[in-house]
Design an enzyme around this catalytic site. Structure first.
Site, mmCIF file in Angstrom:
data_model
loop_
_atom_site.group_PDB
_atom_site.id
_atom_site.type_symbol
_atom_site.label_atom_id
_atom_site.label_comp_id
_atom_site.label_asym_id
_atom_site.label_seq_id
_atom_site.Cartn_x
_atom_site.Cartn_y
_atom_site.Cartn_z
ATOM 1 N N GLY A 1 0.821 -1.206 0.000
ATOM 2 C CA GLY A 1 0.000 0.000 0.000
ATOM 3 C C GLY A 1 0.851 1.250 0.000
ATOM 4 O O GLY A 1 1.781 1.407 -0.779
ATOM 5 N N ASP B 1 0.104 -9.007 -0.281
ATOM 6 C CA ASP B 1 -0.934 -8.030 0.038
ATOM 7 C C ASP B 1 -2.287 -8.580 -0.399
ATOM 8 O O ASP B 1 -2.425 -9.058 -1.522
ATOM 9 C CB ASP B 1 -0.664 -6.689 -0.653
ATOM 10 C CG ASP B 1 -1.548 -5.572 -0.081
ATOM 11 O OD1 ASP B 1 -2.782 -5.733 -0.047
ATOM 12 O OD2 ASP B 1 -1.007 -4.535 0.321
ATOM 13 N N ASN C 1 -6.588 5.388 -2.848
ATOM 14 C CA ASN C 1 -5.176 5.005 -2.702
ATOM 15 C C ASN C 1 -4.285 5.847 -3.609
ATOM 16 O O ASN C 1 -3.085 5.977 -3.369
ATOM 17 C CB ASN C 1 -4.947 3.546 -3.120
ATOM 18 C CG ASN C 1 -5.712 2.551 -2.293
ATOM 19 O OD1 ASN C 1 -6.085 1.491 -2.788
ATOM 20 N ND2 ASN C 1 -5.948 2.855 -1.023
ATOM 21 N N LEU D 1 -2.856 -3.814 13.474
ATOM 22 C CA LEU D 1 -2.113 -4.400 14.583
ATOM 23 C C LEU D 1 -2.093 -5.920 14.513
ATOM 24 O O LEU D 1 -1.082 -6.574 14.748
ATOM 25 C CB LEU D 1 -2.777 -3.952 15.886
ATOM 26 C CG LEU D 1 -2.083 -4.316 17.184
ATOM 27 C CD1 LEU D 1 -0.689 -3.741 17.232
ATOM 28 C CD2 LEU D 1 -2.917 -3.815 18.348
ATOM 29 N N ALA E 1 -2.222 -8.085 12.001
ATOM 30 C CA ALA E 1 -1.279 -8.675 11.049
ATOM 31 C C ALA E 1 0.152 -8.461 11.521
ATOM 32 O O ALA E 1 1.017 -9.329 11.377
ATOM 33 C CB ALA E 1 -1.469 -8.069 9.662
ATOM 34 N N CYS F 1 11.070 -7.383 20.588
ATOM 35 C CA CYS F 1 10.234 -7.824 19.482
ATOM 36 C C CYS F 1 9.131 -6.777 19.329
ATOM 37 O O CYS F 1 9.019 -5.879 20.151
ATOM 38 C CB CYS F 1 9.649 -9.214 19.734
ATOM 39 S SG CYS F 1 8.178 -9.233 20.788
ATOM 40 N N CYS G 1 -23.407 2.007 27.713
ATOM 41 C CA CYS G 1 -24.327 3.059 28.162
ATOM 42 C C CYS G 1 -24.011 4.403 27.523
ATOM 43 O O CYS G 1 -24.919 5.194 27.246
ATOM 44 C CB CYS G 1 -24.324 3.172 29.687
ATOM 45 S SG CYS G 1 -22.696 3.084 30.394
ATOM 46 N N CYS H 1 8.154 -10.003 28.276
ATOM 47 C CA CYS H 1 7.300 -10.075 27.099
ATOM 48 C C CYS H 1 6.836 -11.517 26.929
ATOM 49 O O CYS H 1 7.658 -12.423 26.770
ATOM 50 C CB CYS H 1 8.072 -9.618 25.855
ATOM 51 S SG CYS H 1 7.141 -9.818 24.333
#
Lengths: 323, 648
Positions: free
Chosen positions: B21, B43, B51, B114, B116, B153, B168, B429
């Site tokens: 992209g 992709d 685009n 996020l 992928a 990472c 609510c 992590c």
């Protein structure tokens, strides 16, 4: 702002960037005229960026013919003989650039830019020159400055892993919003000649070494009558000698312009594509800011060195224009 | 130009790009120009008009075609002799497994979500392949380098979760325009045009009970002989009039809040106004149908009045029923569906009007509803250049010179491009350091299904999980499972944890794996009876999993779609010099928590560098102390005790 609205086509195409800088800025861009001289890799990147952004027109100046070297860093030149045979760099780039955005008028101007009269430059809102000698830079800058309207002036030069950009917006006024307020800003820019005439010892201590190194090479080419970019590692002794002289004149310690840096700049004389993309991008942003009147323009030099990865701004101006 | 050794490393390299992209186009071009000769690119998207302002390898004529393929073709035009292999596919597909990743020398991400990114991160870790990550939003961008064992990472530092809002707030007490958008999109639009079988909170009020749902079915259905205009007004009056009156009847809610006002169609658009239908018949294919066109509202940047919004609301609804009848019942909101955007804008604006919230233009509403990321070509070009520079360092194993680079909108200490040394891996992590997680849950009430959806998939980002206790498999997903196992797993999903064939109780340790990501972690289970409905609406508390601080408003979520602007967190400059025009979709950074730095063996040559944030001390000697002072992240108690133990 004048009442002309963006067309449906423009709104659809420019949607994502209108969300960045607004419809007004987009309108101003669409009315702007840009002059570009010296079609190397970095300038090709820049042209791609402003054509995509939707400026009114881009006029290209470069009568040189296509060579292997120009092919290697310029993605606007397709390596097929019939694409570039018989054409100048400007003509080939013009053909490719047109494809990126049909709404932008892309044209070629032939001839030596230093012979163009002052009235020629009046047609433009921004002038960008590259691959030009010291004399030419000063000359074009002066011609632009003589005009009654403000013509933004930029030079850009990339050597190997380094790149330098210069901006002159004369007396630039713009406004910006901070919270609910509108703040009026004003920045005074020195001309190229004024900037590089600022005595080195008068500059802040930590000014980028790249600034000085580029000045040395620039001077060397000027004195030796070389075309820009034609100084190579074979010229190192001469360049070092000049450095010594310049440092003495300017009371600057020679270590401020390290041998290693000069060697690098003379060894990698070709442009390095990632650096072209970076400098071309920064330059694109700056021109868009100046045309749209939106955003703080940088003053007045920008340097990038892939070796340390820093992209920094240096304000090289005399006391009258120092911010 | 690159040096000789750089050139040969480049020539030999096999590179994987994920994403073709905004960043991808610039990156592919720069890689090709830089001498790379073997590039693979994945992709799953096709090209859209929006685009074209920055994805310069694509033309108008390419709209609808595969990005990966068209990008490849475009670059081959100026570099005909290199090899570019495109995959029009989702990187999460099983064929892109660890063995696939192992073939490459470096992986370069140009993604916009996020999910992928986490997936690729895990595969790179499993394969031991370096990853260069990147992201841009408007003028901001960054590039980071990830090497297993040497640097963090991608998941070592928390990434902001997509913004969600409490039920609510959406159904009863909106205070911002975005709340109205979420209502209009996820509730009203979904109710009217989406899957009827989906649960919908549209008529939910704090005091209402479920028995109103029967009644509400009638309200939203168009009756057999009902005139469309009548129907439209009926819906209008129900959601903007009746429902508001019902809400107002609960005094408690409005004690400290401005009361909304009910709006009825007869007051805004008197009955005799029969629309000027003139424009409508102008040769519309079903796709081109537009209320704006029909009503001669030309400018998407205009803010419509209440009257205009009401007209759009009714007209859009009418057009859906008249021209797109077959779509009704299976529509989900799509930002590129003009009529849907018009409807949602109008509905949100009327609701906003009711609650005294400022109205917005269609342009603005579309951006919010569609989670549109604002984007320009220049930032992508700059980031692409920086990615290639890092990629070359990676190929040369130039370990001491990797940099994370931030592209700022406003300079910080003269820097627009700010390089920072990468951090060491975060020892807690759970992705790269195999630290166990802890889960507090009511093991008698919580079903396995909730555990899988809310924890394993949503929080831990696993797509094809395998859950085991000891040697017992409680649940797995796979293609070649035996039929009876599939039945057992399906049954297990409906069981409470403590009732599973291998009961999960306090003290249980579960091992959870995603075979495709080759990622596994263990979760220690702790039983807890009660959970706060407001603060812990999921009825589960996961710790050891570091999450970015979220809105204190964030209880039981009604999601806005996952924000595509989960580009890496955008930067707040270090001088506190905030750009006030950063839109709400940008996330605020927590990047410079004072963590341990990557130890460089070669000290900086120059005098103390003015670059970089004050918390970085380039000359810090080799110390193992962890300085928590600047740490703004939520760190679990476990981590601190864990590290203290390590020191002794």
């Amino acid at each position: 702002m004048d009442g002309e609205e963006l067309t449906e086509q423009e709104t659809a195409l420019y949607d994502r960037q209108i969300r960045v800088w607004g419809a007004d800025a987009q309108r101003r861009l669409s009315k702007s005229h840009i002059l570009v001289c010296g079609m190397k890799g970095t300038v090709a990147e820049f042209c791609k960026n402003i054509v995509l952004a939707g400026v009114g027109s881009v006029t290209l100046v470069d009568d040189r013919i296509v060579t292997d070297e120009s092919l290697s860093v310029n993605f606007l030149i397709l390596p097929h003989e019939n694409h570039y045979n018989g054409k100048t760099l400007a003509e080939v780039c013009c053909d490719s650039l047109k494809e990126f955005n049909h709404m932008v008028h892309v044209a070629v101007e032939t001839g030596d830019i230093s012979t163009f009269g002052v009235e020629f430059f009046e047609k433009f809102d921004a002038v960008i020159i590259s691959c030009c000698s010291l004399g030419k830079k000063k000359l074009i800058n002066q011609k632009c400055r003589k005009l009654s309207k403000r013509v933004a002036f930029y030079t850009v030069e990339c050597r190997g892993s380094c790149g330098e950009m210069f901006v002159d917006l004369l007396d630039y006024k713009y406004s910006k919003k901070k919270l609910e307020e509108t703040i009026e800003c004003q920045i005074e820019y020195p001309s190229f000649e004024e900037a590089i005439s600022v005595p080195w010892r008068a500059l802040p201590r930590r000014v980028s070494k790249l600034y000085f190194a580029m000045r040395v090479i620039e001077q060397f080419e000027d004195v030796e009558g070389r075309n820009p970019g034609e100084t190579t590692i074979a010229d190192l002794p001469g360049v070092l000698k000049l450095r010594k002289e310049l440092c003495e004149t300017n009371s600057l310690d020679e270590s401020q312009i390290p041998d290693a840096l000069l060697e690098r700049l003379l060894t990698d004389t070709r442009e390095f594509p990632p650096v072209c993309a970076i400098i071309g991008g920064i330059l694109g942003q700056e021109v868009i800011k100046a045309i749209s009147g939106k955003g703080d323009p940088l003053k007045n030099f920008f340097f990038f060195d892939a070796m340390d990865g820093k992209g920094l701004i240096e304000d090289i101006s005399g006391p009258s224009t120092r911010s | 130009m690159a040096s000789q050794e750089q050139l040969s490393a480049i020539k030999r390299a096999k590179v994987l790009m994920v994403g073709a992209g905004g960043i991808g186009c610039e990156l592919l071009k720069t890689l090709a120009l830089s001498g790379f000769q073997d590039i693979h690119i994945i992709d799953m998207d096709t090209i859209e008009v929006s685009n074209l302002n920055r994805q310069f390898l694509f033309r108008q004529s390419h709209v609808g075609q595969s990005k990966a393929k068209v990008a490849r073709d475009a670059v081959l035009r100026f570099r005909p002799n290199i090899s570019i292999t495109p995959y029009h596919a989702n990187v999460k597909e099983s064929r892109f497994n660890v063995d696939f990743f192992k073939e490459f020398d470096v992986v370069l991400n140009g993604l916009d979500n996020l999910d992928a990114r986490r997936h690729v991160n895990r595969l790179c870790l499993a394969a031991g392949i370096p990853l260069v990550e990147s992201g841009t939003t408007g003028f901001l961008g960054q590039v980071t380098v990830h090497l297993k064992g040497k640097t963090e990472c991608y998941e070592c530092q928390p990434k902001p979760a997509p913004k969600t809002y409490p039920v609510c707030t959406i159904t009863s007490t909106p205070s911002k325009f975005v709340h109205c958008i979420v209502w209009a999109k996820d509730l009203l639009f979904a109710k009217l045009f989406g899957d009827k079988n989906q649960e919908n909170d549209l008529n939910v009020h704090s005091s209402d009970t479920a028995n109103s749902s029967e009644h509400s079915e009638d309200v939203f259905e168009c009756r057999k002989d009902e005139d469309i205009e009548r129907y439209g007004r009926r819906i209008y009056d129900h959601v903007f009039g009746h429902n508001i009156e019902v809400a107002l009847s609960n005094e408690e809610t409005w004690k400290n809040r401005n009361k909304p006002r009910p709006i009825y169609s007869k007051d805004v658009l008197p009955e005799e106004q029969t629309k000027e239908n003139g424009n409508e018949e102008k040769g519309c294919a079903a796709d081109d149908v537009s209320a704006m066109v029909s009503l001669s509202l030309k400018n998407p940047q205009d803010i419509w009045s209440l009257v205009e919004n009401s007209r759009v609301f009714l007209e859009a609804l009418r057009l859906f029923f008249l021209k797109r009848e077959k779509d009704i019942g299976n529509l989900t909101f799509d930002k590129d569906d003009q009529l849907a955007v018009e409807f949602v804008t109008a509905a949100a604006n009327i609701r906003a009007s009711s609650f005294g919230i400022p109205l917005h233009s269609l342009f603005e509403a579309k951006g919010i509803a569609g989670n549109i990321v604002h984007a320009v070509a220049t930032t992508n070009a700059i980031i692409a250049g920086l990615i290639v520079i890092e990629a070359i360092k990676v190929l040369q194993k130039d370990n001491n010179n990797y940099r994370m680079t931030y592209c700022l909108e406003h300079p910080s200490r003269k820097l627009l491009l700010m390089p920072v040394e990468p951090y060491e891996p975060n020892r807690s992590c759970y992705v790269c350091s195999e630290t166990p997680l802890s889960l507090e849950v009511n093991t008698q009430r919580c079903k396995l299904r909730d555990f899988v959806e809310k924890i394993i998939k949503a929080k831990l980002g696993m797509n094809f999980p395998l859950i085991m206790q000891g040697a017992s498999i409680l649940y797995e997903v796979g293609e070649d499972l035996e039929e009876d196992m599939v039945v057992i797993y399906a049954a297990n999903l409906e069981k409470a944890l403590s009732e599973l064939p291998s009961p999960v109780t306090s003290g249980s340790v579960l091992t959870v794996e995603d075979l495709q990501q080759e990622f596994s972690c263990s979760i220690n289970i702790k039983h807890r009876e009660e959970f706060d409905e407001e603060k812990e609406p999921d009825g589960m508390l996961l710790s050891g999993w570091v999450e970015a601080p979220v809105d204190k408003d964030n209880n039981k979520p009604i999601g806005n779609d996952e924000s595509t602007s989960n580009a890496l967190p955008s930067m707040e400059t270090l001088d506190g010099d905030k750009d006030d025009e950063i839109q709400e979709t940008s996330e605020v950074v927590e990047a410079f928590a004072g963590k341990k730095r990557k130890l460089s063996e070669v000290s900086e040559v120059t005098a103390p560098d003015p670059s970089g944030p004050s918390s970085i001390n380039q000359n810090k000697p080799e110390k193992l102390d962890i300085d928590d002072e600047d740490d703004e992240l939520i760190i679990s108690d476990d981590w601190e005790s864990f590290t203290k133990k390590k020191k002794l």
